[in-house]
Scaffold this motif. Structure first.
Motif, mmCIF file in Angstrom:
data_model
loop_
_atom_site.group_PDB
_atom_site.id
_atom_site.type_symbol
_atom_site.label_atom_id
_atom_site.label_comp_id
_atom_site.label_asym_id
_atom_site.label_seq_id
_atom_site.Cartn_x
_atom_site.Cartn_y
_atom_site.Cartn_z
ATOM 1 N N THR A 82 2.807 1.427 -3.407
ATOM 2 C CA THR A 82 2.057 1.834 -4.355
ATOM 3 C C THR A 82 1.526 3.460 -4.533
ATOM 4 O OG1 THR A 82 1.060 -0.290 -4.567
ATOM 5 C CG2 THR A 82 -0.383 1.217 -5.477
ATOM 6 N N THR A 93 -4.829 -0.949 -4.918
ATOM 7 C CA THR A 93 -4.730 -1.647 -3.476
ATOM 8 C C THR A 93 -6.094 -2.855 -3.546
ATOM 9 O OG1 THR A 93 -3.871 0.269 -2.648
ATOM 10 C CG2 THR A 93 -4.754 -1.376 -1.057
ATOM 11 N N THR A 141 -4.426 4.862 -6.732
ATOM 12 C CA THR A 141 -3.859 3.890 -5.491
ATOM 13 C C THR A 141 -5.297 3.058 -4.898
ATOM 14 O OG1 THR A 141 -2.241 5.546 -4.930
ATOM 15 C CG2 THR A 141 -2.818 3.893 -3.249
ATOM 16 N N SER A 144 -5.674 -6.556 -2.809
ATOM 17 C CA SER A 144 -6.432 -7.387 -1.822
ATOM 18 C C SER A 144 -7.541 -8.579 -2.236
ATOM 19 C CB SER A 144 -7.060 -6.556 -0.914
ATOM 20 O OG SER A 144 -8.175 -5.788 -1.491
ATOM 21 N N ILE A 170 -5.870 -4.268 4.625
ATOM 22 C CA ILE A 170 -5.370 -3.522 3.215
ATOM 23 C C ILE A 170 -6.825 -3.290 2.230
ATOM 24 C CG2 ILE A 170 -3.082 -4.254 3.197
ATOM 25 C CD1 ILE A 170 -3.650 -6.067 0.679
ATOM 26 N N GLY A 189 -7.597 0.200 0.578
ATOM 27 C CA GLY A 189 -7.889 0.384 -0.693
ATOM 28 C C GLY A 189 -9.586 1.284 -1.037
ATOM 29 N N VAL A 203 0.812 -1.111 0.031
ATOM 30 C CA VAL A 203 -0.215 -0.120 -0.093
ATOM 31 C C VAL A 203 0.692 1.267 -0.036
ATOM 32 C CG1 VAL A 203 -1.919 1.327 1.100
ATOM 33 C CG2 VAL A 203 -2.056 -1.254 1.135
#
Length: 88
Positions: free
Chosen positions: A15, A49, A45, A53, A72, A76, A12
């Motif tokens: 990214t 993310t 992002t 996940s 995560i 996201g 995360v």
């Protein structure tokens, strides 16, 4: 490090900064006060993310991938919501 980031939690952070670096090539002012710059960072992002996940939806894998004790999946969703909010 295991307490703050577990599993793909580092992804995360990586990214976010990688997307910010790439997005800064298209904007002259690349500060966090520039909403035109940050809306793209948060949106991209959030999408990446959430895609990262997708494999963590089983209960035993869900808590193995976290950043600051938050899974995560929620990071996201938070980034995606912030990005969409800034587009509105």
């Amino acid at each position: 490090m295991n307490v703050i980031m577990k599993g793909m939690g580092i992804g995360v952070v990586v990214t976010f900064f990688l997307v910010a670096f790439i997005t800064s090539f298209w904007h002259d002012e690349y500060t966090l006060g520039n909403t035109d710059f940050t809306k793209w960072i948060f949106l991209i992002t959030g999408i990446i993310t959430l895609l990262m996940s997708l494999g963590t939806f089983t209960k035993e894998k869900f808590m193995q991938h976290s950043l600051m004790f938050i899974p995560i999946v929620f990071w996201g969703a938070l980034f995606l919501i912030l990005g969409i909010y800034q587009f509105i």
